[in-house]
Design an enzyme around this catalytic site. Sequence first.
Site, PDB file in Angstrom:
ATOM      1  N   LYS A  22     -10.265 -31.394  30.581  1.00 29.36           N
ATOM      2  CA  LYS A  22     -10.745 -30.494  29.405  1.00 29.36           C
ATOM      3  C   LYS A  22     -10.477 -31.234  28.036  1.00 29.36           C
ATOM      4  CE  LYS A  22      -7.616 -27.391  27.613  1.00 29.36           C
ATOM      5  NZ  LYS A  22      -7.233 -27.551  26.324  1.00 29.36           N
ATOM      6  N   ASN A  23      -9.201 -31.841  27.949  1.00 35.14           N
ATOM      7  CA  ASN A  23      -8.681 -32.171  26.713  1.00 35.14           C
ATOM      8  C   ASN A  23      -9.478 -33.660  26.386  1.00 35.14           C
ATOM      9  OD1 ASN A  23      -7.481 -30.196  26.389  1.00 35.14           O
ATOM     10  ND2 ASN A  23      -5.372 -31.214  26.825  1.00 35.14           N
ATOM     11  N   ARG A  93      -8.454 -25.072  19.725  1.00 34.69           N
ATOM     12  CA  ARG A  93      -7.736 -26.102  18.950  1.00 34.69           C
ATOM     13  C   ARG A  93      -8.455 -27.082  18.482  1.00 34.69           C
ATOM     14  NH1 ARG A  93      -3.541 -26.377  15.712  1.00 34.69           N
ATOM     15  NH2 ARG A  93      -2.566 -28.351  15.846  1.00 34.69           N
ATOM     16  N   CYS A 117      -4.030 -22.176  21.545  1.00 38.12           N
ATOM     17  CA  CYS A 117      -2.776 -21.474  21.914  1.00 38.12           C
ATOM     18  C   CYS A 117      -1.649 -21.623  21.082  1.00 38.12           C
ATOM     19  CB  CYS A 117      -2.328 -22.218  23.309  1.00 38.12           C
ATOM     20  SG  CYS A 117      -3.380 -22.055  24.640  1.00 38.12           S
ATOM     21  N   ARG A 122       1.798 -25.345  14.582  1.00 36.71           N
ATOM     22  CA  ARG A 122       0.910 -26.399  14.931  1.00 36.71           C
ATOM     23  C   ARG A 122       0.295 -27.241  13.718  1.00 36.71           C
ATOM     24  NH1 ARG A 122      -2.131 -25.121  20.467  1.00 36.71           N
ATOM     25  NH2 ARG A 122      -2.406 -27.280  20.481  1.00 36.71           N
ATOM     26  N   PRO A 123       1.239 -27.953  12.911  1.00 37.46           N
ATOM     27  CA  PRO A 123       0.622 -28.652  11.830  1.00 37.46           C
ATOM     28  C   PRO A 123      -0.504 -29.651  12.169  1.00 37.46           C
ATOM     29  CG  PRO A 123       2.900 -29.454  12.349  1.00 37.46           C
ATOM     30  CD  PRO A 123       2.468 -28.223  13.254  1.00 37.46           C
ATOM     31  N   ILE A 124      -1.251 -29.975  11.193  1.00 35.39           N
ATOM     32  CA  ILE A 124      -2.359 -30.977  11.060  1.00 35.39           C
ATOM     33  C   ILE A 124      -2.033 -32.041  10.271  1.00 35.39           C
ATOM     34  CG2 ILE A 124      -3.828 -29.704  12.468  1.00 35.39           C
ATOM     35  CD1 ILE A 124      -5.435 -29.373   9.792  1.00 35.39           C
ATOM     36  N   ASP A 125      -0.888 -32.096   9.708  1.00 36.16           N
ATOM     37  CA  ASP A 125      -0.681 -33.095   8.642  1.00 36.16           C
ATOM     38  C   ASP A 125      -0.883 -34.647   9.020  1.00 36.16           C
ATOM     39  OD1 ASP A 125       1.974 -32.289  10.041  1.00 36.16           O
ATOM     40  OD2 ASP A 125       2.580 -34.134   9.257  1.00 36.16           O
ATOM     41  N   GLN A 126      -0.748 -34.768   9.969  1.00 37.76           N
ATOM     42  CA  GLN A 126      -0.936 -36.303  10.650  1.00 37.76           C
ATOM     43  C   GLN A 126      -2.533 -36.730  10.617  1.00 37.76           C
ATOM     44  OE1 GLN A 126       1.578 -38.574  10.758  1.00 37.76           O
ATOM     45  NE2 GLN A 126       2.929 -36.836   9.884  1.00 37.76           N
ATOM     46  N   ASP A 306       1.858 -29.639  29.136  1.00 41.08           N
ATOM     47  CA  ASP A 306       1.180 -28.630  29.690  1.00 41.08           C
ATOM     48  C   ASP A 306       1.224 -28.401  30.907  1.00 41.08           C
ATOM     49  OD1 ASP A 306      -0.037 -28.629  27.121  1.00 41.08           O
ATOM     50  OD2 ASP A 306      -1.761 -30.190  27.637  1.00 41.08           O
ATOM     51  N   ARG A 398     -10.414 -20.905  29.634  1.00 39.25           N
ATOM     52  CA  ARG A 398     -10.457 -21.958  28.560  1.00 39.25           C
ATOM     53  C   ARG A 398     -10.557 -23.214  29.430  1.00 39.25           C
ATOM     54  NH1 ARG A 398      -6.339 -21.629  24.847  1.00 39.25           N
ATOM     55  NH2 ARG A 398      -7.269 -23.953  24.584  1.00 39.25           N
TER      56      ARG A 398
HETATM   57  C1  EPZ Z   1      -2.984 -31.582  22.615  1.00 39.71           C
HETATM   58  O1  EPZ Z   1      -2.553 -30.866  21.283  1.00 39.71           O
HETATM   59  C2  EPZ Z   1      -3.370 -30.817  23.732  1.00 39.71           C
HETATM   60  N1  EPZ Z   1      -4.601 -30.035  23.222  1.00 39.71           N
HETATM   61  C3  EPZ Z   1      -2.330 -29.694  24.060  1.00 39.71           C
HETATM   62  O2  EPZ Z   1      -2.913 -29.060  25.283  1.00 39.71           O
HETATM   63  C4  EPZ Z   1      -1.008 -30.497  24.500  1.00 39.71           C
HETATM   64  O3  EPZ Z   1      -0.124 -29.615  24.750  1.00 39.71           O
HETATM   65  C5  EPZ Z   1      -0.710 -31.503  23.341  1.00 39.71           C
HETATM   66  O4  EPZ Z   1      -1.739 -32.171  22.903  1.00 39.71           O
HETATM   67  C6  EPZ Z   1       0.504 -32.388  23.681  1.00 39.71           C
HETATM   68  O5  EPZ Z   1       0.104 -33.047  24.744  1.00 39.71           O
HETATM   69  C7  EPZ Z   1      -5.710 -30.865  23.208  1.00 39.71           C
HETATM   70  O6  EPZ Z   1      -6.034 -31.885  23.594  1.00 39.71           O
HETATM   71  C8  EPZ Z   1      -6.942 -29.959  22.912  1.00 39.71           C
HETATM   72  P1  EPZ Z   1      -0.078 -33.022  19.373  1.00 39.71           P
HETATM   73  P2  EPZ Z   1      -2.587 -31.254  19.780  1.00 39.71           P
HETATM   74  O7  EPZ Z   1      -0.853 -33.073  18.138  1.00 39.71           O
HETATM   75  O8  EPZ Z   1      -3.211 -32.635  19.914  1.00 39.71           O
HETATM   76  C9  EPZ Z   1       3.467 -32.308  16.091  1.00 39.71           C
HETATM   77  C10 EPZ Z   1      -3.458 -27.553  26.687  1.00 39.71           C
HETATM   78  O9  EPZ Z   1      -2.689 -26.452  27.302  1.00 39.71           O
HETATM   79  N2  EPZ Z   1       2.377 -32.542  15.152  1.00 39.71           N
HETATM   80  O10 EPZ Z   1      -0.084 -34.072  20.346  1.00 39.71           O
HETATM   81  O11 EPZ Z   1      -2.605 -30.425  19.060  1.00 39.71           O
HETATM   82  C11 EPZ Z   1       3.131 -30.900  16.894  1.00 39.71           C
HETATM   83  O12 EPZ Z   1       3.580 -29.831  16.421  1.00 39.71           O
HETATM   84  C12 EPZ Z   1      -3.354 -27.775  25.246  1.00 39.71           C
HETATM   85  O13 EPZ Z   1      -4.543 -28.140  27.186  1.00 39.71           O
HETATM   86  C13 EPZ Z   1       2.850 -32.697  13.922  1.00 39.71           C
HETATM   87  O14 EPZ Z   1       4.095 -32.504  13.454  1.00 39.71           O
HETATM   88  O15 EPZ Z   1      -0.768 -31.818  20.132  1.00 39.71           O
HETATM   89  C14 EPZ Z   1       3.718 -31.114  18.060  1.00 39.71           C
HETATM   90  O16 EPZ Z   1       5.071 -31.021  18.364  1.00 39.71           O
HETATM   91  C15 EPZ Z   1      -2.280 -26.829  24.568  1.00 39.71           C
HETATM   92  N3  EPZ Z   1       1.708 -32.799  12.797  1.00 39.71           N
HETATM   93  C16 EPZ Z   1       3.411 -32.608  18.588  1.00 39.71           C
HETATM   94  O17 EPZ Z   1       3.280 -33.283  17.097  1.00 39.71           O
HETATM   95  C17 EPZ Z   1       0.494 -32.863  13.504  1.00 39.71           C
HETATM   96  O18 EPZ Z   1      -0.302 -33.403  12.498  1.00 39.71           O
HETATM   97  C18 EPZ Z   1       2.545 -32.880  19.373  1.00 39.71           C
HETATM   98  O19 EPZ Z   1       1.293 -32.323  19.133  1.00 39.71           O
HETATM   99  C19 EPZ Z   1       0.227 -32.809  14.475  1.00 39.71           C
HETATM  100  C20 EPZ Z   1       0.920 -32.839  15.525  1.00 39.71           C
END
Ligand code: EPZ
Length: 419
Positions: A22-23, A93, A117, A122-126, A306, A398
Amino acid sequence: MDKILIKGGIPLKGEVHISGAKNAAVAIIPAALLVEGKCTIENVPDISDVDSILAMIRSLGARVEKPDINTVVIDAENVSGCTAQPELAAKMRASYYLMGALIGRMGEAHVPPPGGCNFGTRPIDQHLKSFECLGCMIDTDDTFVNINADDLSGGNVYFDVVSVGATINAILAATLAPGKTILENCAKEPHVVDLANFLNSMGANIKGAGTDIIKIVGVSSLRGGTYSIIPDQIEAGTYMAAAAATRGDVIIKNIIPKHLESITAKFEEMGVTIEEYDEAVRVKADDKPLKSIRVKTLPYPGFPTDLQPPMVVLLATVSGTSVVTEGVWDSRFQYISELEKMDINVDVKGTVATIKGGTPLKGASVSATDLRAGASMVIAALCAEGTTEIDCLRHIDRGYEHIVDKLIAIGAQVERIND
Ligand code: EPZ
């Protein structure tokens, strides 16, 4: 409203075939917007997150055909929109991948903050930081993140946290950006590598995916082609947990064993027998008692967040005290209160769950509160005494292709009903 009914207590036995990831699919489908010519993408899972991302790229003008349920042909030649529909974006997401893809394709993107979810902030600052490092101007209004990429060019990005989504979005934005981009402190998940492999197979110049540092030399265009998505590591781990939790014996096929190493290691520590083949693993837990363990979730190659909910349920079937620490998301144990209806004994303090295992789970009516929580409820139901009714299946739909059929094929007593 659809529900799943599961009669528990039957050890799973047989073979299950794992679908495409999926991802990876939800990243590769928007990446096709960067390609001139038709992309044929194979091994695409038949799940609603894929339907949602396909609907989003269609609404931007892409032509999408599905010659069979697991193949998608995308022709992005006529894409003219750069504004994602809010009601579609709210469903998932991964809608944020339209930012990176539209920056590269259109030089402009208007994309609402993503849904998906809910496990805390769930920030997107990065993601936004990486776009700025590549020369983009960003402002946010009530509905959209608005990105102007008129001056898009290669740049250096150091991610403050390891983020799958930000790494993928930066790759998407940099692929066609003139000059050289260096991304540091990148996520190393298999789906990051799969996206880079997809783009490289269409003519991109991306090196280092799967390591901390990814180097991208922008190319002027990408050509069409055919690509097959990797198997879903998380779906595989879910069926591994279901096999072990029911003390079954299941061969999980169409997988890449290397992607499952952290999972296999923890299962072996518990006493589950794992036999590894080229593209399969056999999970056998029917011959000796299992042991309680400690697990911490981490970015890849650590134990995946996950699979934390399925792992908690598996450990609840094992006598003794296990401890699971969530190392990725601040708030990913909310589903435990739902599982308490099934008599699970878990004490949550912040990001640490202490599981007192070994007492029987009981059938109950529960709601799938999110995708992987839903999977954990299915596993709990497979082990529980009596019958469990699970609703809110939209979350499970999903991300798990044909879950009822797959479970029936390995001996589960499960049916989906429309109530
Ligand atoms: C991906 O989410 C997956 N989703 C998630 O899977 C998975 O839990 C996650 O990666 C971690 O492996 C998809 O691929 C669509 P991250 P993503 O950015 O990319 C922090 C599922 O069940 N962060 O790696 O949104 C954040 O808060 C889903 O299939 C920032 O601080 O996760 C978290 O603590 C649920 N700033 C950590 O990083 C940012 O800009 C990791 O998040 C981005 C993230």
